[in-house]
Design a protein around this motif. Structure first.
Motif, PDB file in Angstrom:
ATOM      1  N   GLY A  11       9.750   0.470 -11.541  1.00 56.09           N
ATOM      2  CA  GLY A  11       8.873   0.206 -10.395  1.00 56.09           C
ATOM      3  C   GLY A  11       9.248  -1.052  -9.642  1.00 56.09           C
ATOM      4  O   GLY A  11       9.415  -2.117 -10.233  1.00 56.09           O
ATOM      5  N   ILE A  33      14.492   0.498 -11.782  1.00 54.32           N
ATOM      6  CA  ILE A  33      14.444   1.887 -11.302  1.00 54.32           C
ATOM      7  C   ILE A  33      13.239   2.006 -10.397  1.00 54.32           C
ATOM      8  O   ILE A  33      12.142   1.558 -10.768  1.00 54.32           O
ATOM      9  CB  ILE A  33      14.187   2.872 -12.461  1.00 54.32           C
ATOM     10  N   ASN A  34      13.397   2.631  -9.261  1.00 50.93           N
ATOM     11  CA  ASN A  34      12.247   2.820  -8.373  1.00 50.93           C
ATOM     12  C   ASN A  34      12.337   4.170  -7.682  1.00 50.93           C
ATOM     13  O   ASN A  34      13.416   4.585  -7.264  1.00 50.93           O
ATOM     14  CB  ASN A  34      12.204   1.688  -7.327  1.00 50.93           C
ATOM     15  N   SER A  40       3.425   3.380  -2.918  1.00 47.05           N
ATOM     16  CA  SER A  40       2.975   2.226  -3.695  1.00 47.05           C
ATOM     17  C   SER A  40       1.771   1.590  -3.014  1.00 47.05           C
ATOM     18  O   SER A  40       1.616   1.643  -1.796  1.00 47.05           O
ATOM     19  CB  SER A  40       4.110   1.207  -3.794  1.00 47.05           C
ATOM     20  N   SER A  46      -2.851  -5.341   2.697  1.00 47.93           N
ATOM     21  CA  SER A  46      -2.825  -6.237   3.855  1.00 47.93           C
ATOM     22  C   SER A  46      -2.051  -7.524   3.565  1.00 47.93           C
ATOM     23  O   SER A  46      -1.671  -8.233   4.485  1.00 47.93           O
ATOM     24  CB  SER A  46      -4.241  -6.567   4.309  1.00 47.93           C
ATOM     25  N   CYS A 191       6.376  -1.761 -14.546  1.00 48.72           N
ATOM     26  CA  CYS A 191       5.746  -2.382 -13.375  1.00 48.72           C
ATOM     27  C   CYS A 191       5.473  -1.250 -12.389  1.00 48.72           C
ATOM     28  O   CYS A 191       5.733  -1.379 -11.192  1.00 48.72           O
ATOM     29  CB  CYS A 191       6.679  -3.409 -12.734  1.00 48.72           C
ATOM     30  N   ASP A 192       5.024  -0.124 -12.902  1.00 49.70           N
ATOM     31  CA  ASP A 192       4.964   1.098 -12.101  1.00 49.70           C
ATOM     32  C   ASP A 192       3.562   1.410 -11.609  1.00 49.70           C
ATOM     33  O   ASP A 192       3.249   2.570 -11.311  1.00 49.70           O
ATOM     34  CB  ASP A 192       5.558   2.281 -12.888  1.00 49.70           C
ATOM     35  N   ASN A 195       1.217   4.676 -12.117  1.00 50.67           N
ATOM     36  CA  ASN A 195       1.968   5.615 -12.946  1.00 50.67           C
ATOM     37  C   ASN A 195       1.768   5.329 -14.436  1.00 50.67           C
ATOM     38  O   ASN A 195       1.864   6.237 -15.264  1.00 50.67           O
ATOM     39  CB  ASN A 195       3.446   5.535 -12.570  1.00 50.67           C
ATOM     40  N   GLY A 212      -8.366   2.683  -1.252  1.00 49.66           N
ATOM     41  CA  GLY A 212      -8.622   1.820  -0.097  1.00 49.66           C
ATOM     42  C   GLY A 212      -7.974   2.382   1.152  1.00 49.66           C
ATOM     43  O   GLY A 212      -6.824   2.818   1.109  1.00 49.66           O
ATOM     44  N   ILE A 286      -3.938   3.482  -3.288  1.00 48.71           N
ATOM     45  CA  ILE A 286      -4.772   3.390  -4.491  1.00 48.71           C
ATOM     46  C   ILE A 286      -4.412   2.098  -5.231  1.00 48.71           C
ATOM     47  O   ILE A 286      -3.247   1.887  -5.594  1.00 48.71           O
ATOM     48  CB  ILE A 286      -4.552   4.593  -5.447  1.00 48.71           C
ATOM     49  N   LYS A 315      -5.908  -8.050  -6.214  1.00 53.65           N
ATOM     50  CA  LYS A 315      -5.385  -9.413  -6.029  1.00 53.65           C
ATOM     51  C   LYS A 315      -3.905  -9.555  -6.366  1.00 53.65           C
ATOM     52  O   LYS A 315      -3.464 -10.625  -6.807  1.00 53.65           O
ATOM     53  CB  LYS A 315      -6.160 -10.371  -6.954  1.00 53.65           C
TER      54      LYS A 315
END
Ligand SMILES: Cc1cc2nc3c(=O)[nH]c(=O)nc-3n(C[C@H](O)[C@H](O)[C@H](O)COP(=O)(O)OP(=O)(O)OC[C@H]3O[C@@H](n4cnc5c(N)ncnc54)[C@H](O)[C@@H]3O)c2cc1C
Length: 354
Positions: A11, A33-34, A40, A46, A191-192, A195, A212, A286, A315
């Protein structure tokens, strides 16, 4: 022939970007890997860092430690990439009710570090301000899409970025390593984002996805030096645009943009914005939130080859630089993670799962 690295990161949203940045600075080998086809949270966020939070305008958790760390880290990444993406952006508060005005006045007199007064006459051409105004200092806006895509270009140039969809089924566990396709690594760092909810080793964590939505609008003539906060927040976006949002939905049936949100925001804008605007886009994402509202940082209690950095919720911009470094310090130097964010608090539940 297989390639050996110390860490395989899954991620490259905000968290994977910071994880790889700290590993890069530490001179440790890694690949990331992404899958760009998975939307995302970072791509629609924002990008605001705000040191106060909620209706009571109290200081954000750990902000005195996290804020200076984050600002310094963003500036260092800017320097390394030779681009700009972080900007101080005071939040102008347009109190939406008498109750919020009273909350602000109270906080101004008690434990106030970040709040200051604002003269409504300066803004009278732009906004209706029946309940007065205030402002928050030490807020920042980060152009996340610019930062993440620029870092991705750097990673690709260094041959450390792999475009692929990661599946746990493709992983073979060796005694102290894992094999994924042509790569052997000591540890995988997840860090996905959302997922991880489907990951058989981490799905027991108390994830609570939060939907959101936001509108992208054009507002010719409005200064882009500030963030404006009423019942909705208006954040300078790229070019001459503003990001306006957001909703916080804990229960939802689909991830599509809704007409109801668009109408609600339009009504709100029509009430407080005195100058014309035009809607040009409608975003949805999300948030990888959780019921404890604290990150998940650490190593699986049984499968030591699996680490996670997740649960940034609303955050990510302020938390990600600091907590990815905490994970690095744990992995490389065995230093403890802040207890409230440590994965250790879930050892029992993760142990019973596998
Ligand atoms: C509308 C909205 C507004 C927000 N505003 C703010 C804000 O102003 N300030 C703030 O601090 N936070 C904000 N947030 C929250 C913020 O977006 C998140 O905290 C943060 O982006 C989470 O980052 P992440 O890297 O954990 O997850 P993500 O950004 O979701 O990144 C996960 C990455 O993993 C990749 N991936 C997933 N599965 C796989 C797989 N199987 N194989 C390969 N790759 C995979 C994805 O492609 C993605 O790149 C907002 C969120 C939303 C939705």
């Amino acid at each position: 022939m297989k390639e050996k690295v110390k860490y395989l990161i899954v991620g490259q949203g905000l968290v994977g970007t910071w994880m790889s940045y700290h590993l890069e600075q530490a001179g440790v080998s890694y690949k990331i890997i992404n899958d760009p086809n998975i939307q995302s949270a970072s791509s629609v966020a924002s990008g605001v860092i705000n040191p106060v939070t909620g209706r009571r305008i109290v200081q954000t958790w750990m902000i005195e430690t996290i804020l200076p760390f984050a600002v310094n880290a963003y500036k260092k990444m800017e320097q390394q990439l030779n681009i700009d993406f972080i900007k101080p952006s005071p939040v102008i508060l347009l109190h939406p009710s008498q109750q919020m005005q009273e909350s602000f006045e109270y906080r101004l007199l008690h434990d106030n570090v970040y709040l200051y007064k604002q003269d409504p006459s300066k803004w009278k051409l732009f906004f209706e301000t029946p309940f007065g105004m205030g402002a928050i200092n030490n807020c920042y806006w980060i152009d996340l899409n610019k930062m993440i895509s620029s870092w991705q270009t750097f990673l690709a140039t260094e041959n450390k970025y792999i475009t692929a969809h990661f599946e746990m089924n493709d992983v073979n566990f060796l005694e102290n390593e894992i094999v994924w396709k042509e790569i052997i690594a000591s540890q995988i760092i997840f860090c996905d984002g959302l997922n991880s909810m489907n990951n058989p080793y981490f799905k027991a964590l108390p994830f609570a996805p939060n939907k959101g939505e936001a509108l992208i609008i054009k507002v010719p003539g409005l200064s882009k030096e500030h963030i404006y906060k009423n019942a909705v927040t208006m954040v300078p976006w790229k070019d001459d645009l503003f990001w306006v949002g957001s909703s916080y939905e804990w229960e939802f049936n689909n991830i599509a943009p809704t007409e109801a949100f668009k109408q609600k925001i339009t009504q709100s804008l029509d009430q407080f914005l005195k100058i014309p605007y035009e809607i040009v886009d409608h975003l949805v994402g999300i948030r990888p939130a959780n019921t404890q509202r604290r990150p998940f940082i650490g190593v699986h209690p049984i499968h030591k080859q699996l680490a996670i950095c997740n649960g940034m919720g609303t955050k990510g911009c302020s938390l990600a630089p600091y907590f990815t470094n905490e994970l690095l310090q744990l992995l490389e130097h065995n230093l403890p993670v802040e207890p409230e964010a440590s994965l250790k608090r879930f050892d029992t539940i993760l142990t019973s799962l596998k």
